[in-house]
Write a protein that holds these residues in place. Structure first.
Motif, PDB file in Angstrom:
ATOM      1  N   SER B 184      33.406  46.341  35.373  1.00  0.00           N
ATOM      2  CA  SER B 184      33.405  47.547  34.583  1.00  0.00           C
ATOM      3  C   SER B 184      31.882  48.379  34.723  1.00  0.00           C
ATOM      4  O   SER B 184      31.661  49.449  34.881  1.00  0.00           O
ATOM      5  CB  SER B 184      33.697  47.533  33.242  1.00  0.00           C
ATOM      6  OG  SER B 184      32.947  46.650  32.355  1.00  0.00           O
ATOM      7  N   ARG B 198      32.291  48.336  30.329  1.00  0.00           N
ATOM      8  CA  ARG B 198      33.245  49.410  29.474  1.00  0.00           C
ATOM      9  C   ARG B 198      34.244  48.463  28.621  1.00  0.00           C
ATOM     10  O   ARG B 198      34.306  47.381  29.291  1.00  0.00           O
ATOM     11  CB  ARG B 198      34.090  50.001  30.434  1.00  0.00           C
ATOM     12  CG  ARG B 198      33.377  51.078  31.594  1.00  0.00           C
ATOM     13  CD  ARG B 198      34.199  51.694  32.259  1.00  0.00           C
ATOM     14  NE  ARG B 198      33.877  52.649  33.193  1.00  0.00           N
ATOM     15  CZ  ARG B 198      34.285  53.413  34.280  1.00  0.00           C
ATOM     16  NH1 ARG B 198      35.457  52.949  34.705  1.00  0.00           N
ATOM     17  NH2 ARG B 198      33.713  54.180  34.866  1.00  0.00           N
ATOM     18  N   ARG B 200      37.733  47.054  27.426  1.00  0.00           N
ATOM     19  CA  ARG B 200      38.854  46.963  28.134  1.00  0.00           C
ATOM     20  C   ARG B 200      39.975  46.340  27.355  1.00  0.00           C
ATOM     21  O   ARG B 200      39.961  45.524  26.249  1.00  0.00           O
ATOM     22  CB  ARG B 200      38.884  46.157  29.526  1.00  0.00           C
ATOM     23  CG  ARG B 200      38.554  46.788  30.539  1.00  0.00           C
ATOM     24  CD  ARG B 200      37.649  45.839  31.347  1.00  0.00           C
ATOM     25  NE  ARG B 200      36.465  45.501  30.720  1.00  0.00           N
ATOM     26  CZ  ARG B 200      35.676  44.749  31.515  1.00  0.00           C
ATOM     27  NH1 ARG B 200      35.846  43.814  32.384  1.00  0.00           N
ATOM     28  NH2 ARG B 200      34.373  44.321  30.603  1.00  0.00           N
ATOM     29  N   PRO B 201      41.271  46.817  27.363  1.00  0.00           N
ATOM     30  CA  PRO B 201      41.566  47.898  28.073  1.00  0.00           C
ATOM     31  C   PRO B 201      41.228  49.306  27.919  1.00  0.00           C
ATOM     32  O   PRO B 201      40.739  49.460  26.725  1.00  0.00           O
ATOM     33  CB  PRO B 201      43.398  47.871  27.799  1.00  0.00           C
ATOM     34  CG  PRO B 201      43.422  47.290  26.452  1.00  0.00           C
ATOM     35  CD  PRO B 201      42.347  46.525  26.110  1.00  0.00           C
ATOM     36  N   PRO B 202      41.483  50.256  28.618  1.00  0.00           N
ATOM     37  CA  PRO B 202      42.176  49.973  29.871  1.00  0.00           C
ATOM     38  C   PRO B 202      41.490  49.194  31.109  1.00  0.00           C
ATOM     39  O   PRO B 202      40.227  49.551  31.101  1.00  0.00           O
ATOM     40  CB  PRO B 202      42.420  51.524  30.550  1.00  0.00           C
ATOM     41  CG  PRO B 202      41.039  52.118  30.078  1.00  0.00           C
ATOM     42  CD  PRO B 202      40.928  51.398  28.577  1.00  0.00           C
ATOM     43  N   PHE B 203      42.209  48.528  31.902  1.00  0.00           N
ATOM     44  CA  PHE B 203      41.648  47.735  32.960  1.00  0.00           C
ATOM     45  C   PHE B 203      41.500  48.541  34.250  1.00  0.00           C
ATOM     46  O   PHE B 203      42.124  49.862  34.357  1.00  0.00           O
ATOM     47  CB  PHE B 203      42.581  46.583  33.272  1.00  0.00           C
ATOM     48  CG  PHE B 203      42.472  45.346  32.089  1.00  0.00           C
ATOM     49  CD1 PHE B 203      41.411  44.727  32.199  1.00  0.00           C
ATOM     50  CD2 PHE B 203      43.113  45.673  31.076  1.00  0.00           C
ATOM     51  CE1 PHE B 203      41.212  43.513  31.170  1.00  0.00           C
ATOM     52  CE2 PHE B 203      43.289  44.265  30.080  1.00  0.00           C
ATOM     53  CZ  PHE B 203      42.174  43.511  30.163  1.00  0.00           C
ATOM     54  N   PRO B 204      40.618  48.240  35.051  1.00  0.00           N
ATOM     55  CA  PRO B 204      40.406  49.160  36.294  1.00  0.00           C
ATOM     56  C   PRO B 204      41.560  49.513  37.016  1.00  0.00           C
ATOM     57  O   PRO B 204      41.862  50.560  37.568  1.00  0.00           O
ATOM     58  CB  PRO B 204      39.565  48.439  37.074  1.00  0.00           C
ATOM     59  CG  PRO B 204      38.747  47.390  36.223  1.00  0.00           C
ATOM     60  CD  PRO B 204      39.738  47.292  35.059  1.00  0.00           C
ATOM     61  N   GLY B 208      40.046  52.937  36.471  1.00  0.00           N
ATOM     62  CA  GLY B 208      38.830  52.264  37.155  1.00  0.00           C
ATOM     63  C   GLY B 208      37.706  53.267  37.583  1.00  0.00           C
ATOM     64  O   GLY B 208      37.066  54.159  36.742  1.00  0.00           O
ATOM     65  N   CYS B 397      31.065  41.850  27.772  1.00  0.00           N
ATOM     66  CA  CYS B 397      31.313  41.612  29.195  1.00  0.00           C
ATOM     67  C   CYS B 397      31.083  40.110  29.094  1.00  0.00           C
ATOM     68  O   CYS B 397      30.586  39.583  28.027  1.00  0.00           O
ATOM     69  CB  CYS B 397      30.554  42.424  30.307  1.00  0.00           C
ATOM     70  SG  CYS B 397      28.951  41.686  30.206  1.00  0.00           S
TER      71      CYS B 397
END
Lengths: 157, 436
Positions: B184, B198, B200-204, B208, B397
């Protein structure tokens, strides 16, 4: 501010790589390639990039403070980067960095007065299996001993 | 023979590195002469589901570190959504110990392009970027040349290989930031921002690059795809072990006779790799410890290394297969200095967004420095372990965990060495140990 025809072409191509309205995506590459030509991220370069990408100078500043390869002041003609991360450290990277400091009379992120050499102790540069490794500008050198280091410098005219 | 960085080993199984060593292996002519772009032509004749099913059948898992099943990841892309879809390649290789993606681009850039094109077919993507770390400038030149060749031969651009399929692919340079290897943060950097993760979710796969559905994989992951489509997912899977198909590149560094990058099947025995592929430990010294897959993996003591190199075996040993960056240490290695060096790295690279990581890495570095300087107290050793444990799982992260995990393992497994440093401090003799 104008750049060489090659760089102008590169910049012109680059802004077409992204979705419409998202041209700010060219910011980091423009700063990197611009720095290579201008020597540093000068205030003029920042203003020019901001103007071309239609963003504020503060947005350029924001990015500049984050990335370790972007420099406000010019590095030496030969920017010597010695890796001392764990893989290099185990096989003499720390001693090599000490040698580089002595040999060049520089410490981390210092530049010689005549602008010939600058030195940086860098984090892993992706040459772990051929350690200890250094980069002079963008050129990799592998299995570097103090003797080999001296001969690499000998070629930096 | 083309230029290579190390002699290949007869124990290797060469899939993604099969063209390494061919003369001009980076040119499209060499690639085409060795079944190049055949998998792409085959994939053009397949449906999206068929491609994804083939990748699922290969049990290919992400080679960047997390080991997520690739076919499943591609399956998450909402193909019906009325938004452009993108492919992003993570070539920001910066996990200490890892130097394999560099070779894949240097020696076989067209294999990567072909893998990307097949992924693009599978999800209906129209554009892609190869995000290459700034230090690898020479690879950007190699990649740009390969892209130009692929355009000239009709493998990129409009009506690829005479079909309706169109795809544009570009290189993008990084500018020096380990954090941008995190997916991200990489996307933020690609969009021209600081590389901050970023949530998550949303995932890439859903949101993305430029907030559009994106397939984001490591270089080696894409490079495995042409072989999977060409020879079938099952053939690839059978090279490895159940749930972890194929081969992977392992970079070995540190105290071994033949450091280098070697491609071996998943599940290859670690001690055999160290002793037979990489030639064992020099000077008749004994093995002390191994970082199995990049410096963020918990370290293994020599007596824990009798295992196979696959995701589950490493997880059972409470470590990780990671990004394939193995660092071997012999009996002369000072583990306190290793701990300090690793922490200096993570403290330098923490992006500062999450406080537990920003402050945690700073305090850990300070404490480790104090111990190394002979000014540590016994309570510092406990505090190092406690502080690191409190960072786990508390950041956006994995960088926080990446800093904490090796530290926890080093303190637990080599506590005696930390105590020996503390014993150098005269003040530590009178240390009051607090109760409660």
């Amino acid at each position: 501010m104008t750049f060489s025809p090659e760089l102008e072409k590169r910049f012109a191509d680059m802004v077409t790589h992204y979705p419409e309205g998202r041209q700010k995506a060219a910011l980091i590459p423009m700063l990197m390639y611009g720095q290579d030509e201008v020597g540093s991220i000068s205030p003029e370069l920042m203003a020019e990039v901001a103007k071309r990408l239609k963003i504020k100078v503060i947005e350029v500043e924001e990015v500049l403070g984050y990335y370790s390869m972007l420099h406000r002041k010019p590095m030496g003609k030969y920017h010597v980067q010695v890796c001392t991360n764990v893989a290099c450290m185990l096989v003499g990277g720390t001693e090599l960095y000490d040698h580089a400091c002595k040999k060049l009379g520089l410490k981390h992120l210092e530049t010689q007065h005549n602008g010939h050499y600058s030195l940086e102790e860098v984090e892993c540069i992706g040459a772990c299996s051929w350690a200890p490794a250094i980069q002079v500008n963008y050129t990799f050198h592998h299995y570097v001993t103090p003797e080999k280091f001296d001969s690499i410098l000998g070629e930096c005219k | 023979m083309g230029r290579l960085y190390n002699e290949p080993s007869p124990l290797e199984v060469k899939i993604v590195t099969r063209n390494f060593g061919l003369p001009n292996s980076e040119s499209i002519d060499t690639y085409l002469a060795h079944q190049g772009y055949e998998a792409l032509k085959k994939a053009i004749g397949m449906s999206q589901e068929q491609i994804i099913d083939e990748v699922k059948a290969s049990s290919l898992r992400g080679r960047g570190g997390a080991g997520f099943p690739t076919g499943m990841k591609w399956g998450f892309v909402p193909r019906q959504l009325d938004k452009p879809k993108y492919i992003v390649v993570n070539a920001d290789e910066s996990e200490p110990g890892t130097c394999k993606d560099r070779l894949l681009i240097e020696f076989d850039p067209h294999q990567l392009i072909e893998g990307i094109l097949i992924a693009a077919l599978a999800v209906g993507a129209e554009k892609g970027w190869i995000y290459i770390r700034g230090e690898y400038r020479y690879l950007i030149d190699i990649m740009d040349k390969a892209l130009a060749e692929a355009y000239a031969h009709g493998f990129l651009g409009k009506s690829i290989a005479g079909s309706q399929f169109k795809f544009d692919l570009y290189t993008q340079t990084g500018a020096g930031a380990y954090e941008c290897g995190e997916e991200s943060a990489l996307l933020e950097s690609l969009e021209g921002n600081r590389g901050i993760p970023r949530i998550r979710p949303p995932f890439p796969a859903v949101s993305g690059a430029f907030q559009c559905p994106t397939v984001l994989n490591n270089v080696e992951t894409f490079c495995a795809v042409p072989a999977i489509i060409r020879d079938g997912g099952k053939a690839f899977a059978d090279l490895g072990i159940p749930k972890a198909g194929g081969t992977r590149m392992v970079c070995i560094a540190g105290h071994v006779n033949k450091p280098g990058v070697y491609e071996v099947p998943l599940g290859f025995p670690m001690m055999k790799f160290i002793n037979e592929v990489a030639g064992g430990i020099p000077n008749g010294r004994k093995l002390k410890a191994v970082i199995p897959g990049g410096s963020s993996c918990p370290i293994l003591r020599a007596d824990e290394c009798d295992l196979n190199m696959d995701y589950d075996s490493l997880a059972k040993a409470k470590s990780m297969l990671g990004s394939g960056g193995m660092v071997v240490m012999d009996e002369t290695t000072d583990m306190v200095k290793v701990a300090l060096r690793i922490m200096r790295f993570y403290q330098h690279e923490s992006c500062g967004w999450c406080i537990p990581c920003r402050e945690g890495t700073t305090w850990l570095r300070k404490m480790l420095q104090r111990v190394t300087d002979g000014q540590g107290m016994t309570r510092d050793i406990d505090l190092i372990g406690d502080l690191a444990k409190n960072m786990l799982g508390r950041t956006f992260c994995p960088l926080g965990d990446a800093a904490a995990l090796p530290t926890i393992s080093l303190v637990e497994k080599f506590r005696g060495e930390f105590e020996a440093y503390v014993a150098k401090n005269p003040l530590a003799k009178n240390e009051l140990v607090s109760v409660g």
